[in-house]
Design a protein around this motif. Sequence first.
Motif, PDB file in Angstrom:
ATOM      1  N   ASN A  21       0.869  -1.180   0.000  1.00  0.00           N
ATOM      2  CA  ASN A  21       0.000   0.000   0.000  1.00  0.00           C
ATOM      3  C   ASN A  21       0.905   1.229   0.000  1.00  0.00           C
ATOM      4  OD1 ASN A  21      -1.810   2.070   0.408  1.00  0.00           O
ATOM      5  ND2 ASN A  21      -3.107   0.866   1.763  1.00  0.00           N
ATOM      6  N   THR A  23       0.612   4.344  -0.995  1.00  0.00           N
ATOM      7  CA  THR A  23       0.101   5.647  -0.552  1.00  0.00           C
ATOM      8  C   THR A  23       0.120   5.759   0.961  1.00  0.00           C
ATOM      9  OG1 THR A  23      -1.286   5.836  -2.511  1.00  0.00           O
ATOM     10  CG2 THR A  23      -1.867   7.227  -0.629  1.00  0.00           C
ATOM     11  N   ASP A  24      -0.434   4.773   1.644  1.00  0.00           N
ATOM     12  CA  ASP A  24      -0.445   4.807   3.109  1.00  0.00           C
ATOM     13  C   ASP A  24       0.964   4.719   3.679  1.00  0.00           C
ATOM     14  OD1 ASP A  24      -3.178   5.049   3.133  1.00  0.00           O
ATOM     15  OD2 ASP A  24      -3.565   2.961   3.685  1.00  0.00           O
ATOM     16  N   GLN A  59      -4.543  12.031   4.290  1.00  0.00           N
ATOM     17  CA  GLN A  59      -5.076  11.896   2.935  1.00  0.00           C
ATOM     18  C   GLN A  59      -5.965  13.080   2.590  1.00  0.00           C
ATOM     19  OE1 GLN A  59      -6.800   7.959   3.187  1.00  0.00           O
ATOM     20  NE2 GLN A  59      -5.134   7.124   1.971  1.00  0.00           N
TER      21      GLN A  59
END
Length: 67
Positions: A21, A23-24, A59
């Motif tokens: 993952n 992005t995270d 985010q």
Amino acid sequence: MGFSTQEVSDIKESWEVPKTNLTDSGAAILVHFVTKYPQNLVHFPFKDVPVADLNVSYQLTIFRLFL
């Protein structure tokens, strides 16, 4: 001086979890970086956002800044 074959293998293996993952993982690394070195926050477009806010809703914060 380069990395040994074992070191390259270890580095690749260490990224197996974060790359699931990106992005995270990237956001978590960035929040950790600016938490540990807050003086470097000035180099980012979200420099006026408190670090605590980045950690809670990174985010949304980052999305809002790039609209």
